[in-house]
Motif scaffolding. Structure first.
Motif, PDB file in Angstrom:
ATOM      1  N   LEU A 134     -20.684 -76.440 -11.160  1.00  0.00           N
ATOM      2  CA  LEU A 134     -21.463 -75.881 -12.408  1.00  0.00           C
ATOM      3  C   LEU A 134     -22.810 -75.543 -12.065  1.00  0.00           C
ATOM      4  N   GLY A 135     -23.583 -76.421 -11.427  1.00  0.00           N
ATOM      5  CA  GLY A 135     -24.883 -76.648 -11.256  1.00  0.00           C
ATOM      6  C   GLY A 135     -25.644 -75.609 -10.109  1.00  0.00           C
ATOM      7  N   GLU A 136     -24.520 -75.152  -9.320  1.00  0.00           N
ATOM      8  CA  GLU A 136     -24.814 -73.636  -8.513  1.00  0.00           C
ATOM      9  C   GLU A 136     -25.191 -72.709  -9.396  1.00  0.00           C
ATOM     10  N   MET A 137     -24.815 -72.455 -10.595  1.00  0.00           N
ATOM     11  CA  MET A 137     -25.092 -71.323 -11.619  1.00  0.00           C
ATOM     12  C   MET A 137     -26.356 -71.296 -11.745  1.00  0.00           C
ATOM     13  N   ASP A 138     -27.141 -70.144 -12.141  1.00  0.00           N
ATOM     14  CA  ASP A 138     -28.330 -70.063 -13.086  1.00  0.00           C
ATOM     15  C   ASP A 138     -27.916 -70.088 -14.703  1.00  0.00           C
ATOM     16  N   ALA A 139     -28.472 -70.206 -15.336  1.00  0.00           N
ATOM     17  CA  ALA A 139     -28.482 -70.219 -16.841  1.00  0.00           C
ATOM     18  C   ALA A 139     -27.829 -69.119 -17.196  1.00  0.00           C
ATOM     19  N   ALA A 140     -28.105 -67.609 -16.563  1.00  0.00           N
ATOM     20  CA  ALA A 140     -27.605 -66.422 -17.212  1.00  0.00           C
ATOM     21  C   ALA A 140     -25.819 -66.348 -16.793  1.00  0.00           C
ATOM     22  N   GLN A 141     -25.678 -66.593 -15.623  1.00  0.00           N
ATOM     23  CA  GLN A 141     -24.486 -66.725 -14.877  1.00  0.00           C
ATOM     24  C   GLN A 141     -23.522 -67.711 -15.798  1.00  0.00           C
ATOM     25  N   LEU A 142     -24.031 -68.946 -16.065  1.00  0.00           N
ATOM     26  CA  LEU A 142     -23.321 -69.899 -16.749  1.00  0.00           C
ATOM     27  C   LEU A 142     -23.115 -69.463 -18.037  1.00  0.00           C
ATOM     28  N   ALA A 143     -23.977 -68.888 -18.713  1.00  0.00           N
ATOM     29  CA  ALA A 143     -23.625 -68.262 -20.228  1.00  0.00           C
ATOM     30  C   ALA A 143     -22.755 -67.260 -20.099  1.00  0.00           C
ATOM     31  N   GLU A 144     -22.900 -66.303 -19.215  1.00  0.00           N
ATOM     32  CA  GLU A 144     -21.998 -64.997 -19.020  1.00  0.00           C
ATOM     33  C   GLU A 144     -20.468 -65.367 -18.804  1.00  0.00           C
ATOM     34  N   THR A 145     -20.299 -66.295 -17.951  1.00  0.00           N
ATOM     35  CA  THR A 145     -18.934 -66.475 -17.507  1.00  0.00           C
ATOM     36  C   THR A 145     -18.109 -67.836 -18.140  1.00  0.00           C
ATOM     37  N   THR A 146     -19.036 -68.561 -18.736  1.00  0.00           N
ATOM     38  CA  THR A 146     -18.336 -69.961 -19.220  1.00  0.00           C
ATOM     39  C   THR A 146     -18.786 -70.223 -20.820  1.00  0.00           C
ATOM     40  N   MET A 147     -19.871 -69.926 -21.190  1.00  0.00           N
ATOM     41  CA  MET A 147     -20.254 -70.507 -22.576  1.00  0.00           C
ATOM     42  C   MET A 147     -20.506 -69.402 -23.648  1.00  0.00           C
ATOM     43  N   ASP A 148     -20.962 -68.217 -23.167  1.00  0.00           N
ATOM     44  CA  ASP A 148     -20.697 -66.985 -24.103  1.00  0.00           C
ATOM     45  C   ASP A 148     -19.274 -66.651 -24.873  1.00  0.00           C
ATOM     46  N   PRO A 149     -19.254 -66.653 -26.028  1.00  0.00           N
ATOM     47  CA  PRO A 149     -17.811 -66.665 -26.647  1.00  0.00           C
ATOM     48  C   PRO A 149     -17.397 -65.260 -26.274  1.00  0.00           C
ATOM     49  N   ALA A 150     -18.187 -64.384 -26.257  1.00  0.00           N
ATOM     50  CA  ALA A 150     -18.101 -62.813 -25.909  1.00  0.00           C
ATOM     51  C   ALA A 150     -17.449 -62.700 -24.658  1.00  0.00           C
ATOM     52  N   HIS A 151     -17.689 -63.453 -23.470  1.00  0.00           N
ATOM     53  CA  HIS A 151     -17.177 -63.130 -22.283  1.00  0.00           C
ATOM     54  C   HIS A 151     -16.341 -64.223 -21.728  1.00  0.00           C
ATOM     55  N   ARG A 152     -16.559 -65.583 -22.056  1.00  0.00           N
ATOM     56  CA  ARG A 152     -15.779 -66.643 -21.328  1.00  0.00           C
ATOM     57  C   ARG A 152     -14.637 -66.600 -21.474  1.00  0.00           C
ATOM     58  N   VAL A 153     -13.827 -67.618 -20.602  1.00  0.00           N
ATOM     59  CA  VAL A 153     -12.402 -67.665 -20.560  1.00  0.00           C
ATOM     60  C   VAL A 153     -12.243 -69.274 -21.189  1.00  0.00           C
ATOM     61  N   LEU A 154     -11.453 -69.497 -22.118  1.00  0.00           N
ATOM     62  CA  LEU A 154     -11.126 -70.900 -22.433  1.00  0.00           C
ATOM     63  C   LEU A 154      -9.363 -71.043 -22.349  1.00  0.00           C
ATOM     64  N   ARG A 155      -9.197 -72.292 -22.067  1.00  0.00           N
ATOM     65  CA  ARG A 155      -7.734 -72.547 -21.798  1.00  0.00           C
ATOM     66  C   ARG A 155      -7.603 -73.568 -23.020  1.00  0.00           C
ATOM     67  N   ARG A 156      -6.834 -73.191 -24.081  1.00  0.00           N
ATOM     68  CA  ARG A 156      -6.215 -74.279 -25.111  1.00  0.00           C
ATOM     69  C   ARG A 156      -5.268 -75.349 -24.311  1.00  0.00           C
ATOM     70  N   MET A 157      -5.977 -76.517 -24.417  1.00  0.00           N
ATOM     71  CA  MET A 157      -5.014 -77.662 -24.072  1.00  0.00           C
ATOM     72  C   MET A 157      -3.884 -78.087 -25.023  1.00  0.00           C
ATOM     73  N   THR A 158      -2.738 -78.201 -24.847  1.00  0.00           N
ATOM     74  CA  THR A 158      -1.661 -78.378 -25.636  1.00  0.00           C
ATOM     75  C   THR A 158      -1.107 -79.892 -25.289  1.00  0.00           C
ATOM     76  N   LEU A 159      -0.345 -80.304 -26.330  1.00  0.00           N
ATOM     77  CA  LEU A 159       0.175 -81.518 -26.206  1.00  0.00           C
ATOM     78  C   LEU A 159       0.873 -81.814 -25.020  1.00  0.00           C
ATOM     79  N   THR A 160       1.720 -80.810 -24.632  1.00  0.00           N
ATOM     80  CA  THR A 160       2.462 -80.771 -23.120  1.00  0.00           C
ATOM     81  C   THR A 160       1.421 -81.037 -21.996  1.00  0.00           C
ATOM     82  N   ASP A 161       0.337 -80.500 -21.981  1.00  0.00           N
ATOM     83  CA  ASP A 161      -0.554 -80.461 -21.259  1.00  0.00           C
ATOM     84  C   ASP A 161      -1.341 -82.141 -21.096  1.00  0.00           C
ATOM     85  N   ALA A 162      -1.539 -82.808 -22.189  1.00  0.00           N
ATOM     86  CA  ALA A 162      -1.646 -84.041 -22.310  1.00  0.00           C
ATOM     87  C   ALA A 162      -1.063 -85.062 -21.830  1.00  0.00           C
TER      88      ALA A 162
END
Length: 703
Positions: free
Chosen positions: A639-667
């Motif tokens: 993650l440190g190789e991304m600049d702030a704009a790239q990290l926000a756009e791909t990982t943190m901005d709710p409008a663009h990011r992708v999140l994986r919900r972790m279920t009890l099966t995963d845990a």
């Protein structure tokens, strides 16, 4: 006006106002006394006999009939019971026992069937020798059901014939048609319907609840009926209980042969137990006590007499790696959900024997071991059988027989002492594991007390005790706030610039946290990274965890897209699974999905991101086929190789990011993987490595 004249007027007025009250008092005579005879008392005060007139009271009527059928099986007569729920709201219980007596009872001049269904405190369970042990003791079960039924039909197979009798609200009579609304004529009696072979015996009772008594929304609870049938089949090995529901077309037969040991294993599995620490122990024994009871002499008079009772104790228990305690108690197969003297004796024995064993093993010194420490992760079935137990009330929820405490204590103490002093290797290992678990629970309890203040929920203005490395958000609205658990300080710097500080908080962790699969909770709380995570989330851990106190709506694990990042994510999931499981149950744990590659494509203003090697190869093949030029793809190693704009756009901005919900099966899969790869048992790990060596993809190794 003189004082004397004033007093006379006052007294005169007082006498005048008191006259109506005196008249009403004088009118209270013996004719105002209401004498309720027979079953009238049941209909007048049904709550005294069945607890309530809602669904719970209706189910109690079913239990009374079912218990009578089970008592026959306990006495050694009959091995099958059918419970049928009809579409018209009626319930029928069938058994293959001896059948209710149809001969005439000499004292009342009534047949046995009529005595059982119309006389309170009458039956074969008052010490007359018909039953050794039984769940029905007060002699009011069947008669109460009859009193509260709009119609009750009885069929008895006995003495080479089928005998029938019907009742309406406790009165015998004849119905000219099916159902409770059919014309009814009082009178009649026990009628012989047809002949049968003399070996064929049994009883069938069908009752329709009286709408004058039960609430309109009172319903048969099918789930409770199934649970009761299952537990009874466990406690009476070999007895087959069939449940049929015409409204849902459900039908299932329960029959088991293992007894309380299998029951304890079933309860542990139902509670989600993962690993057994002790194995399942079955402790059996008997004890005697003397009880003074009234007995009828030859002239029918009640005289006190000392009677020696024998109590049979059957206990199965197991300790598991979890925290929940499940104790089910029974008296003559009847569940006692609120415990009683037998449960008191069981708990005292377990606490004393385990405490003594821990001190003998020098695992504790002066630190006390309390009941909660010993019962943590314990699943137990406590079953006792003896004649005429004393229950607190007709609903039989609490056993009151005082001698049960001493006898159960003695039986359980002997069995557990034998287990903890056994020289068998398997028993030594299991007993040592139990003691270590109990001692760890005691340490944890003391540690939790010390961390109580740190585990309370704090808002942003009260975060003086929160870790200094936490970059908190401004909002305190848990419905929209997010906590990012970030791998490393380098990613933290970029994430601070990329986040929305209004609702996104950041907590960095240094490398790989403690493997909580092998460590106890006390060690986990002493670990700086684990303690910081629990402290920041603010809802406690283990049993004390409160979902309502969580400070953030989402907890997002944001690690590098490599092997180490996956390792850290598994460690965190194991922490959440073992100590903060309600977060997983509520679906509030997520994993950020950062991209692996960034490609600048000719003619496009924005770069294209891909999230796997396969996706990258497909994209490049499509671009080559279309003749579109692109620069050499950039591979993100962290993650440190991304600049702030790239990290926000791909990982943190709710409008663009992708999140994986972790279920009890995963845990659960993560915990199982860590138990296999990093747990204390070496043999399964060795077998796994040997079996998996040939399937290793060397290109996936991060070198």
């Amino acid at each position: 006006m003189s004082e004397r004249h004033s007093s006379q007027l006052f007294n005169q007025g007082r006498r005048m106002t008191a006259q109506p009250y005196a008249a009403e008092t004088d009118a209270y005579t013996a004719r105002h006394l209401l004498v309720l005879e027979g079953l009238e008392a049941v209909r007048k005060r049904p709550g005294m006999y069945i607890g309530s007139t809602d669904s719970r009271g209706l189910m109690h009527c079913v239990w009374e009939l079912l218990d009578n059928a089970v008592d026959e099986a306990l006495a050694g007569y009959g091995d099958a019971i059918d419970v049928i729920v009809y579409a018209d709201g009626s319930v029928e219980v069938r058994d293959t026992g001896r059948g209710i007596p149809v001969d005439v009872e000499p004292k009342t001049g009534l047949t046995g069937v009529e005595v059982v269904f119309t006389k309170l405190h009458a039956g074969g369970k008052f010490g007359g020798g018909a039953y050794g042990t039984s769940g029905g003791l007060h002699g009011v079960g069947a008669s109460v059901v009859n009193a509260l039924a709009a119609r009750l039909d009885v069929e008895v197979d006995r003495d080479g014939a089928t005998w029938t009798m019907s009742f309406r609200r406790g009165r015998r009579g004849i119905f000219d048609g099916p159902g409770p609304k059919a014309p009814f004529r009082p009178g009649g009696g026990l009628a012989k319907a047809r002949r049968l072979p003399r070996k064929v015996t049994g009883t069938r009772v069908r009752f329709w609840p009286d709408p004058q008594i039960f609430l309109r929304d009172a319903r048969i609870d099918l789930d409770a009926l199934i649970a009761r049938a299952r537990q009874t089949a466990f406690l009476v090995p070999g007895l087959a209980i069939t449940i049929r529901d015409e409204t849902t077309a459900y039908a299932e037969t329960f029959r088991f042969s293992g007894g309380t040991k299998d029951f304890a294993d079933y309860l542990a599995a139902e509670a989600g137990a993962q690993t057994s620490v002790s194995g399942t122990l079955q402790l059996r024994g008997t004890g005697q006590f003397t009880e003074t009871v009234p007995v009828l002499d030859d002239r029918g008079h009640s005289v006190p007499q000392d009677v020696i009772r024998e109590m049979v104790v059957d206990v199965a228990l197991r300790w598991d790696s979890g925290y929940d305690t499940v104790i089910r108690s029974f008296v003559n197969v009847v569940a006692t959900p609120k415990g009683g003297s037998h449960v008191t004796g069981f708990e005292r024995a377990v606490v004393k024997v385990v405490s003594d064993a821990a001190r003998s093993a020098r695992l504790v010194k002066d630190e006390p071991i309390v009941k909660d420490d010993v019962l943590e992760g314990l699943t137990a079935v406590v079953s006792v059988r003896f004649p005429e137990p004393q229950f607190d009330g007709q609903t039989k929820e609490v056993l009151g027989t005082p001698a049960a405490t001493r006898i159960v204590f003695d039986v359980v103490s002997r069995g557990l002492r034998a287990f903890f002093s056994s020289t068998r290797r398997v028993d030594r290992q299991a007993s040592r594991a139990v003691l270590e678990k109990v001692v760890a629970a005691a340490r944890t309890r003391r540690a939790l007390r010390a961390h109580k203040e740190a585990q309370r929920r704090k808002n942003a203005l009260e975060s003086a005790a929160l870790p200094a490395k936490l970059a908190d958000c401004r909002s305190t609205d848990a419905s929209r706030t997010e906590l990012f658990i970030v791998e490393g300080d380098s990613a933290l710097g970029t994430a601070k610039l990329a986040r929305n500080s209004e609702f996104q908080a950041l907590l960095p962790i240094r490398g790989k946290i403690l493997n909580v699969q092998k460590a106890d909770l006390s060690d986990m709380l002493n670990n700086a990274e684990c303690a910081a995570i629990i402290q920041v989330i603010g809802a406690g851990s283990g049993r004390s965890f409160s979902l309502d106190a969580v400070r953030y709506g989402k907890v997002i694990i944001m690690t590098d897209a490599d092997v180490d990042g996956a390792h850290i994510r598994c460690l965190l999931l194991t922490l959440f699974f073992r100590y903060m499981r309600p977060l997983l149950d509520a679906g509030r744990i997520f994993a950020a999905v950062p991209p692996l590659h960034r490609i600048e494509v000719s003619g496009r203003k924005d770069p294209v991101y891909t999230y796997s090697d396969a996706e990258l190869h497909r994209l490049l093949a499509d671009l080559d086929r279309q003749g579109i030029r692109y620069k050499t793809p950039q591979r993100y190693k962290g993650l440190g190789e991304m600049d702030a704009a790239q990290l926000a756009e791909t990982t943190m901005d709710p409008a663009h990011r992708v999140l994986r919900r972790m279920t009890l099966t995963d845990a659960a899969a993560a915990e199982a993987a860590f138990e296999l790869l990093m747990g204390g048992d070496v043999v399964p790990r060795k077998e796994f490595i040997a079996a998996s060596a040939a399937t290793l993809d060397r290109s996936r190794i991060d070198v």
